[in-house]
Design an enzyme around this catalytic site. Sequence first.
Site, PDB file in Angstrom:
ATOM      1  N   HIS A 134       0.812  -1.219   0.000  1.00 41.40           N
ATOM      2  CA  HIS A 134       0.000   0.000   0.000  1.00 41.40           C
ATOM      3  C   HIS A 134       0.845   1.268   0.000  1.00 41.40           C
ATOM      4  CE1 HIS A 134      -3.385  -2.502  -0.013  1.00 41.40           C
ATOM      5  NE2 HIS A 134      -4.254  -1.597   0.395  1.00 41.40           N
ATOM      6  N   ASP A 196      -5.933   5.218   9.881  1.00 38.53           N
ATOM      7  CA  ASP A 196      -7.341   5.356   9.496  1.00 38.53           C
ATOM      8  C   ASP A 196      -7.856   4.091   8.810  1.00 38.53           C
ATOM      9  OD1 ASP A 196      -7.689   7.944  10.376  1.00 38.53           O
ATOM     10  OD2 ASP A 196      -6.912   8.810   8.526  1.00 38.53           O
ATOM     11  N   GLU A 307      -9.391  14.347  14.543  1.00 38.77           N
ATOM     12  CA  GLU A 307      -8.859  14.648  13.206  1.00 38.77           C
ATOM     13  C   GLU A 307      -9.554  15.892  12.680  1.00 38.77           C
ATOM     14  OE1 GLU A 307      -8.700  11.575  10.253  1.00 38.77           O
ATOM     15  OE2 GLU A 307      -7.274  10.371  11.412  1.00 38.77           O
TER      16      GLU A 307
END
Length: 547
Positions: A134, A196, A307
């Site tokens: 990723h 996240d 956030e």
Amino acid sequence: MGGSINTDLLLLFIDITKAKAFKHIPQKNMASNNFPSQSHLLVIIIFITTLLTPITTNNTSPQPWNILSNDNFAGKLTSASSSVEAASIDFGHVTKILPSAVLNPSSVQDIIDLIKLSFDSQSSFPIAARGHGHSFRGQAAAKDGVVVNMRSMVNEDRGIKVSRTGLYADVDTAWLWIEVLNKTLELGLTPVSWTDYLYLTVGGTLSNGGISGQTSRYGPQISNVLELDIITGKGEIATCSNDMNSDLFYAALGGLGQFGIITRARIKLELAPKRAKWLRFLYTDFSEFTRDQERLISEADGLHFLEGSVMLDHGPPDNWRSTYYPPSDHLRIVSMIKRHRVIYCLEVVKYYDEFSQHSVNEEMEELSESLNFVRGFVYEKDVTYIDFLNRVRTGELNLKSKGQWDVPHPWLNLFVPKSQISRFDYGVFKGIILRNNITTGPLLVYPMKRIMWNDQMSTAIPEEDVFYAVGFLRSAEFDNWEAYDKENMEVLMFCEDAKMDVIQYLPYHASQEGWVRHFGPRWNTFVERKYKYDPKMILSPGQNIFQ
Ligand code: FAD
């Protein structure tokens, strides 16, 4: 005897010639191969001999393509095009870097054997651990080398051992965080610091930092690790922690895979909460937004997650976060964005369980009253703990179903010192981004505290006590991603010209000068550690640091 010296030197020369093809092996390393001690004349003779006796090398040095038949790796090392093709791309979809082979290890020993083979040979070959791939820029690639597919190590029957008394889990780093979460929750426990998105490997995020809305309270994931097992670039395995081999321990945390392949991590656990109270607030004024954010993260026993994001005047409220508001609010939100062109969304969470459920509503109400957001827009959710942590999964599945997941992702992630964040807002969000009018995807901005990071760890962070994580999480198309990349460059240039001391997170630098600037005062330590733990520069060449 003369003949055998000649053959040895010939092989040495051939190895060196091949080694030069691996750009990451620096001159310093070649010195250890005795290259400078050979006379030029001899080299010329050898070179001519080489020309006269071509293609004798394939069986003499253990390059990826000729260790395929090595019994140690039978059935595990492959050069099948499907495997090397799969290992050549990542989530970013903007690079394609082919390895010669892929190792599917079934044990730690397989990885030790591979690294040792490379380290012990005169012309070592590059090796990269690939977690879930990723990365965005080929960071887990190994051009002409071997990619180690860490996920092949995952075995449901082993790989995670939880200590209830010690409140930690020993985890195979090939595991995804979602898998770790599911296992620990079975015992009512949980890691405390998250990303996240949970479909990332433990090894992959520990090599970077691992940040999210929990970082302000708990520190990044690398601050929540007690012990590691690491196979260094010499093929030696070591257990390390703050008290044992501490230099290697801290080097590997945020070490971009440069010092070793982490095979086990001991991760701190806590009792798992049951549910999450999840609120969002809209702001039109950036200074009110950041003032509230900074105050909230300074409170000792405050929120469990904080956030923030930026919403832009880009048509309908499809810019991620705004869609979480009820449809009845959408038109009003769009009109507010149109009026202000840029608005901000604060997102906070408090966990609770049966013991705290009676007080959580009151606490959140008090908190709302103390904030300076724009009244009249309500976002409040009450979800299970796991649904909160795994919230990005729904979006992923949605994008996958529309064929919009495996597209180019020219992401840019930055750490911006608190003192510069207003200039950043003015010059970047309200300047470059609005002017270019191409940004799509989430745009995150939230603060964290330096004190939650240990200076001995490798991740480069700003010097100020508070700094902001800013993420441009762009989705592009195959024929237009370069425009986003250009915009990323524009943002970086703006920050550099304005001397804002901004540092990239999940960094990419095209040149070593970029890396020297990136690490600043930490660069010398980074280099020293590289020579100590991976002197032949074998590991994670895709990070493009040691060329
Ligand atoms: P890979 O891409 O496979 O590897 C990354 C690097 O680590 C490579 O250099 C590789 O060689 C090295 N590496 C991998 N495993 C090991 C190991 N066991 N030992 C040593 N080196 C190793 N990051 C955050 O911090 N917070 C987020 O909220 C966040 N959200 C994301 C959401 C999405 C959709 C994506 C795609 C990425 C996100 N990231 C986030 C970034 C992510 O943490 C990094 O890209 C991470 O490296 C990905 O993990 P991976 O397992 O895919 O690693």
